[in-house]
Design a protein around this motif. Structure first.
Motif, PDB file in Angstrom:
ATOM      1  N   VAL A   1      -5.809 -16.698  -2.026  1.00 19.67           N
ATOM      2  CA  VAL A   1      -6.143 -15.415  -1.484  1.00 19.67           C
ATOM      3  C   VAL A   1      -7.114 -15.407  -0.708  1.00 19.67           C
ATOM      4  O   VAL A   1      -8.204 -15.761  -1.141  1.00 19.67           O
ATOM      5  N   ILE A   2      -7.303 -14.994   0.629  1.00 21.08           N
ATOM      6  CA  ILE A   2      -8.491 -15.074   1.636  1.00 21.08           C
ATOM      7  C   ILE A   2      -8.709 -13.647   2.044  1.00 21.08           C
ATOM      8  O   ILE A   2      -9.903 -13.475   2.378  1.00 21.08           O
ATOM      9  N   ASP A   3      -7.970 -12.714   1.611  1.00 12.44           N
ATOM     10  CA  ASP A   3      -8.344 -11.188   1.867  1.00 12.44           C
ATOM     11  C   ASP A   3      -7.383 -10.276   1.169  1.00 12.44           C
ATOM     12  O   ASP A   3      -6.093 -10.800   0.922  1.00 12.44           O
ATOM     13  N   ALA A   4      -7.995  -9.453   0.590  1.00  8.94           N
ATOM     14  CA  ALA A   4      -6.937  -8.340  -0.151  1.00  8.94           C
ATOM     15  C   ALA A   4      -7.569  -6.954   0.081  1.00  8.94           C
ATOM     16  O   ALA A   4      -8.775  -6.907  -0.156  1.00  8.94           O
ATOM     17  N   GLY A   5      -6.736  -6.218   0.151  1.00 11.63           N
ATOM     18  CA  GLY A   5      -7.021  -4.669  -0.137  1.00 11.63           C
ATOM     19  C   GLY A   5      -7.226  -3.951   1.245  1.00 11.63           C
ATOM     20  O   GLY A   5      -7.213  -2.861   1.164  1.00 11.63           O
ATOM     21  N   GLY A   6      -7.259  -4.764   2.203  1.00 14.46           N
ATOM     22  CA  GLY A   6      -7.372  -4.005   3.695  1.00 14.46           C
ATOM     23  C   GLY A   6      -6.077  -3.578   4.331  1.00 14.46           C
ATOM     24  O   GLY A   6      -5.079  -3.666   3.466  1.00 14.46           O
ATOM     25  N   ILE A   7      -6.003  -2.997   5.337  1.00 14.96           N
ATOM     26  CA  ILE A   7      -4.818  -2.403   6.069  1.00 14.96           C
ATOM     27  C   ILE A   7      -4.819  -2.916   7.247  1.00 14.96           C
ATOM     28  O   ILE A   7      -5.835  -3.260   8.122  1.00 14.96           O
ATOM     29  N   VAL A   8      -3.553  -3.106   7.877  1.00 18.46           N
ATOM     30  CA  VAL A   8      -3.253  -3.669   9.290  1.00 18.46           C
ATOM     31  C   VAL A   8      -3.688  -2.500  10.268  1.00 18.46           C
ATOM     32  O   VAL A   8      -3.260  -1.481  10.091  1.00 18.46           O
ATOM     33  N   ILE A   9      -4.679  -2.845  11.090  1.00 23.23           N
ATOM     34  CA  ILE A   9      -4.785  -1.775  12.114  1.00 23.23           C
ATOM     35  C   ILE A   9      -4.338  -2.256  13.615  1.00 23.23           C
ATOM     36  O   ILE A   9      -4.196  -1.708  14.539  1.00 23.23           O
ATOM     37  N   ARG A  10      -4.131  -3.667  13.575  1.00 23.22           N
ATOM     38  CA  ARG A  10      -3.445  -4.296  14.715  1.00 23.22           C
ATOM     39  C   ARG A  10      -2.886  -5.482  14.714  1.00 23.22           C
ATOM     40  O   ARG A  10      -3.187  -6.115  13.897  1.00 23.22           O
TER      41      ARG A  10
END
Length: 71
Positions: free
Chosen positions: A31-40
């Motif tokens: 896992v290198i990133d978690a919890g964010g949302i796609v913005i583009r």
């Protein structure tokens, strides 16, 4: 309880962006990133925002993306 839904197509990414689904990003089985949302996104890159000043750029070819949804 949450489950992961793999994001592969442009439609998957568009739906995750529209619904602001939290995303987990894996690279080389880590896992290198978690919890964010796609913005583009485009055909090579997915941009995920985790906070006001926390923006990450991930390669679609090198990473696996999963949307976190509640059951």
């Amino acid at each position: 309880m949450a489950y992961n839904r793999r994001l592969e197509t442009d439609q998957d990414f568009q739906e995750a962006m529209d619904r602001q689904v939290p995303i987990r990003v894996f690279q080389n089985d880590h896992v290198i990133d978690a919890g964010g949302i796609v913005i583009r996104f485009d055909d090579r890159t997915v941009i995920i925002q985790s906070g006001v000043g926390d923006v990450a750029y991930h390669s679609r070819a090198a990473c696996e993306f999963f949307g976190m949804k509640k059951r």
